[in-house]
Design a protein around this motif. Structure first.
Motif, short mmCIF file in Angstrom:
data_model
loop_
_atom_site.label_atom_id
_atom_site.label_comp_id
_atom_site.label_asym_id
_atom_site.label_seq_id
_atom_site.Cartn_x
_atom_site.Cartn_y
_atom_site.Cartn_z
N ASP A 55 0.57 -1.12 0.00
CA ASP A 55 0.25 -0.12 -0.39
C ASP A 55 0.88 1.52 -0.13
N ASN A 56 2.10 1.40 -0.64
CA ASN A 56 2.76 2.26 -1.11
C ASN A 56 2.68 3.00 -1.75
N PRO A 57 2.33 4.76 -1.35
CA PRO A 57 1.88 6.04 -2.76
C PRO A 57 3.36 6.23 -2.90
N PHE A 58 3.93 5.74 -2.66
CA PHE A 58 5.46 7.01 -2.73
C PHE A 58 6.18 6.10 -4.30
N MET A 59 6.08 6.91 -4.95
CA MET A 59 7.27 6.77 -6.09
C MET A 59 8.56 6.73 -6.20
N ALA A 60 9.75 5.70 -6.81
CA ALA A 60 9.51 4.37 -7.26
C ALA A 60 8.38 3.41 -7.42
N GLY A 61 8.73 3.07 -5.72
CA GLY A 61 7.97 1.94 -5.48
C GLY A 61 7.09 1.17 -5.14
N ALA A 62 6.15 1.83 -5.36
CA ALA A 62 4.52 2.33 -5.53
C ALA A 62 3.78 0.55 -6.27
N PHE A 63 3.33 -0.16 -6.19
CA PHE A 63 2.17 -1.28 -7.02
C PHE A 63 1.42 -0.92 -5.73
N HIS A 64 0.34 -2.11 -6.58
CA HIS A 64 -1.42 -2.06 -5.80
C HIS A 64 -0.91 -4.03 -5.43
N GLY A 65 -0.74 -4.14 -3.98
CA GLY A 65 -0.99 -5.34 -4.11
C GLY A 65 -2.11 -6.43 -3.96
N VAL A 66 -2.22 -7.77 -3.99
CA VAL A 66 -2.81 -8.62 -4.36
C VAL A 66 -3.92 -8.49 -3.51
#
Length: 452
Positions: free
Chosen positions: A196-207
């Motif tokens: 649930d990380n909103p910061f880039m560059a590491g954000a992704f929407h988890g399963v």
């Protein structure tokens, strides 16, 4: 009950102390976009992102105007693309990155994250195809960010993936050599990546997330710095309490914005990420907070202890303000994005080894570090392995975002501009790690993984 009064009390923080909402990030699940036909999958990806995020930017701008709160970025994170594109009958995953990029441009966001793979224990065919596509994908898109999770406390460290990511980072720097290796600024290698990380560059929407969610990232290094100026010379108990109270106020503002965005977009509210994310602007620096505690310069002895206090106090203040604090909440130490860190590195006070020690107690890891262009892929892999080990053993998220600036040497500066700032090129150890990296296999999970 949160109301507009909670925001009005922070007006001086906004006007004078660089307080802002760093990002409103909409997480979108793309699992239902998988298709054996890659063209059909790309079309579904584009359609779903543009449909769900159609009003994201305008809503953020409306909230910004009405509440007088700067919202610096509007972003999107999507399901790790290896999971979606893996169903398609193609070896080339670059078109999926381009579909993400086209959708980001269509809705007007600043970045889109999720060209990602999770390979902490092993890699599927889809994972391998995505990783192989990263250099070209980041070179040919503008807003796409990529991440690869190579380790976790439960699984250990996938050293085959670590070795491959050293080569991928080198290839990405070469493909974007005309921009100082800029592609590497959009690529993160994680251990214990969060969903649930909103910061880039590491954000992704988890399963483990729902179909669509709103996460907000708040940032306020300048606010904490100014608060500490009122407690000069006082004991660390007072310092910690001051930071906690400040973090509480910042988090309340973030929760109000998150709930308002959630209501207007009719999308569930996920988390507030209270991360002290610095910028190159004067007065918006984590390094200057540490120096305000009594250090002559960030990087000297005592820096790690000061950062540990800061990170802990920020988290404690945040969880008292909201029951939905998540992401990477704490303190970031991205060298190129922090005016004080840049100055410390340029003066010779801050070295790679000290930064590694600091990552044991901060929110993430070695972030926006520039190293000489002739740094070998194996050395980069070894740096990743060290950082992943810190995360694995300490049950925390760690990461590496490193830029081997093409044709650069120690003492040069790599310029990226904007929030990404400029990075002094830092030395790496001259001794090799090739035989270590070439062993491959998996470093086993530590004893603390056996908690069942």
């Amino acid at each position: 009950m949160l109301n507009q009064h909670d925001i009005l009390s922070t007006i001086n923080m906004i006007n004078q102390q660089h307080l802002d909402i760093r990002t409103i990030t909409m997480g979108i699940s793309l699992l239902d976009c998988a298709d054996p036909d890659p063209r059909a999958a790309c079309r579904k990806i584009y359609d779903k992102i543009t449909r769900r995020a159609e009003k994201l930017v305008s809503t953020g701008e409306d909230i910004e105007r009405e509440f007088g709160i700067p919202i610096v970025n509007k972003r999107i994170s999507v399901t790790p693309m290896a999971l979606v594109a893996g169903a398609s009958e193609t070896e080339d995953f670059v078109p999926f990155a381009k579909a993400m990029d086209d959708a980001a441009k269509a809705v007007g966001v600043n970045f889109i994250g999720g060209f990602s793979a999770l390979v902490q224990k092993g890699a599927t065919s889809g994972d391998r195809r995505l990783i192989a596509s990263i250099p070209e994908a980041l070179a040919t898109t503008d807003f796409v960010c990529s991440s690869v999770n190579v380790g976790s406390t439960k699984a250990g460290i996938n050293m085959d993936a670590v070795a491959e990511m050293g080569r991928i980072i080198k290839a990405t720097a070469e493909r974007t050599a005309d921009r100082g290796g800029f592609g590497c600024a959009k690529l993160v290698v994680f251990c214990n990546a969060v969903e649930d990380n909103p910061f880039m560059a590491g954000a992704f929407h988890g399963v483990g997330e729902g179909d669509c969610v709103i996460n907000v990232g708040v940032s306020g290094p300048g606010v904490v710095y100014h608060a500490l100026q009122d407690v000069k010379g006082q004991p660390f108990d007072v310092v910690a309490e001051t930071i906690k109270k400040t973090a509480f106020r910042i988090t309340r503002m973030g929760q109000l914005v998150a709930q308002e965005a959630s209501r207007r977009l009719d999308v569930p509210f996920g988390i507030v990420d209270l991360s002290l994310a610095p910028t190159p602007a004067i007065g918006d620096s984590v390094a200057r907070i540490l120096e305000e505690m009594g250090l002559e310069v960030c990087g000297t002895h005592g820096t790690t202890a000061a950062l540990a206090l800061l990170n802990d106090a920020v988290k404690k203040g945040g969880v008292m303000a909201s029951s939905h604090v998540g992401g990477l909440s704490g303190a970031f130490i991205p060298v190129s994005e922090d005016e004080g860190m840049i100055a410390a590195a340029a003066s010779g006070a801050l070295h790679l080894d000290k930064l590694e020690a600091m990552t044991c107690v901060c929110s993430v890891g070695l972030d926006m570090i520039a190293v000489p262009g002739d740094t070998s892929a194996e050395t980069i892999s070894a740096i990743i392995a060290d950082e992943a080990a810190i995360g694995m053993v300490n049950s925390k998220t760690t990461a590496v975002r490193i830029i081997p600036g093409p044709d650069t040497k120690v003492g040069d500066t790599v310029e990226f501009g904007g929030l990404l700032g400029s990075a002094p090129v830092m030395p790496v150890h001259p001794f090799g790690s090739e035989k270590f990296v070439q062993r491959g296999g998996r470093i086993p999970a530590p004893m603390q993984s056996l908690k069942n």
